[in-house]
Design a protein around this motif. Structure first.
Motif, PDB file in Angstrom:
ATOM      1  N   ASP A   1       0.158  -5.432  -8.358  1.00  0.00           N
ATOM      2  CA  ASP A   1       1.258  -5.491  -6.829  1.00  0.00           C
ATOM      3  C   ASP A   1       0.254  -4.715  -5.903  1.00  0.00           C
ATOM      4  O   ASP A   1       1.350  -4.819  -4.077  1.00  0.00           O
ATOM      5  N   VAL A   2      -0.635  -3.980  -5.997  1.00  0.00           N
ATOM      6  CA  VAL A   2      -0.588  -2.925  -5.144  1.00  0.00           C
ATOM      7  C   VAL A   2      -1.811  -3.918  -4.186  1.00  0.00           C
ATOM      8  O   VAL A   2      -1.879  -3.866  -3.590  1.00  0.00           O
TER       9      VAL A   2
ATOM     10  N   ASN B   1       0.231  -5.667  -1.674  1.00  0.00           N
ATOM     11  CA  ASN B   1       0.377  -4.539  -0.631  1.00  0.00           C
ATOM     12  C   ASN B   1      -0.054  -4.276   0.156  1.00  0.00           C
ATOM     13  O   ASN B   1       0.109  -4.436   1.788  1.00  0.00           O
ATOM     14  N   ASN B   2      -1.989  -4.199  -0.270  1.00  0.00           N
ATOM     15  CA  ASN B   2      -2.516  -4.243   1.109  1.00  0.00           C
ATOM     16  C   ASN B   2      -2.748  -5.984   1.769  1.00  0.00           C
ATOM     17  O   ASN B   2      -2.989  -5.281   2.634  1.00  0.00           O
TER      18      ASN B   2
ATOM     19  N   ALA C   1      -0.635  -7.807   1.544  1.00  0.00           N
ATOM     20  CA  ALA C   1       0.855  -7.823   2.678  1.00  0.00           C
ATOM     21  C   ALA C   1       0.785  -7.223   4.138  1.00  0.00           C
ATOM     22  O   ALA C   1       1.323  -7.422   5.541  1.00  0.00           O
ATOM     23  N   ASN C   2       0.224  -5.946   4.140  1.00  0.00           N
ATOM     24  CA  ASN C   2      -0.298  -5.098   5.944  1.00  0.00           C
ATOM     25  C   ASN C   2      -1.429  -5.005   6.479  1.00  0.00           C
ATOM     26  O   ASN C   2      -1.640  -4.069   6.859  1.00  0.00           O
TER      27      ASN C   2
ATOM     28  N   LYS D   1      -4.884   1.241   3.023  1.00  0.00           N
ATOM     29  CA  LYS D   1      -5.134   0.787   1.515  1.00  0.00           C
ATOM     30  C   LYS D   1      -4.889   1.436   0.300  1.00  0.00           C
ATOM     31  O   LYS D   1      -5.333   2.813   0.361  1.00  0.00           O
TER      32      LYS D   1
ATOM     33  N   GLY E   1       7.442   4.737   3.241  1.00  0.00           N
ATOM     34  CA  GLY E   1       8.042   3.654   4.620  1.00  0.00           C
ATOM     35  C   GLY E   1       7.437   4.322   5.949  1.00  0.00           C
ATOM     36  O   GLY E   1       7.364   4.967   6.534  1.00  0.00           O
TER      37      GLY E   1
END
Length: 261
Positions: free
Chosen positions: A20-21, A24-25, A27-28, A36, A188
């Protein structure tokens, strides 16, 4: 035998959090100012059948003991605040902090938040705001009739009305720093809020007290390295698969015991 089922299950849950982490890294990877994260783990309690150093006879002691681990859990998710590369945009309201520090913005609920994303805009009243309309602090209003805007490395904001006019100072952009930036709470929208773990915000002029200077016309890119994240993703996937095979093997061993006649 049942302990191995539970232990492997904790390993699968930990690797799912790890994935999951990593997701997210990835995706961004194109998010300005994004930092990160890295999942950190710790082992659970141990079932001790024999204490290390326990007496095993006259003047004899167990050198190692017998301890069986009961799995793993997520201990923390660490933010990495190393700087990202510079992206030149030539937009006068795009700012990068070349070093440590955060911009301050005021959210609609009156709370001060902090960001590394320096892609600012002007609202209808001329105030400098972020992409979500949060007002940069200290508040700076740009007059409507200016021909140019200059932001000095030390944060001084000047306007130019014409070719031969003298620049006029309209405000000062200060940045803040924290003793422990990793303790900030990510909320966020590229924003962080202060927590007891981060310590109090220390406001300073850019370039002083360990903060970085400002660079106008460029943005800080995400510090995610896509190659590293791909390697981490493969490692997490293989660890997850291996833990699932432990559960399959334990189930087969239990099935063999169940089939004894």
């Amino acid at each position: 035998m049942l302990k191995s089922l539970n232990t492997a299950a904790t390993g699968m849950a930990a690797q799912q959090t790890n994935m999951d982490v990593i997701a997210n890294n990835i995706a961004n990877v194109s998010t300005s100012g994004f930092k990160k994260s890295r999942a950190e783990f710790e082992d659970l309690m141990y079932q001790t059948q024999k204490e290390p150093g326990a007496a095993t006879g006259m003047n004899a002691y167990s050198p190692n003991g017998v301890q069986t681990g009961l799995g793993v859990r997520t201990a923390a998710i660490q933010k990495d605040f190393t700087g990202g590369s510079a992206q030149v945009t030539k937009n006068p309201l795009d700012l990068q902090i070349e070093g440590s520090g955060f911009f301050q913005v005021l959210t609609p609920d009156g709370e001060t938040a902090y960001t590394r994303d320096g892609s600012f805009k002007k609202d209808p009243g001329g105030r400098i705001v972020d992409k979500n309309g949060n007002v940069l602090q200290p508040e700076i209003t740009v007059p409507a009739d200016v021909a140019g805007l200059e932001v000095a490395p030390t944060g001084e904001v000047r306007t130019i009305a014409g070719v031969n006019s003298v620049p006029q100072t309209i405000g000062q952009i200060d940045v803040v720093n924290f003793v422990n930036p990793a303790g900030l709470k990510a909320v966020g929208k590229n924003l962080f809020t202060q927590t007891p773990a981060s310590g109090q915000a220390i406001q300073a002029r850019p370039g002083l007290n360990g903060t970085g200077y400002l660079a106008q016309g460029q943005l800080e890119a995400s510090n995610v390295n896509i190659v590293d994240e791909m390697v981490n993703m493969i490692t997490a996937q293989r660890a997850y698969e291996t833990n699932s095979k432990v559960i399959q093997a334990s189930d087969q061993m239990l099935q063999s015991i169940n089939n004894l006649r």
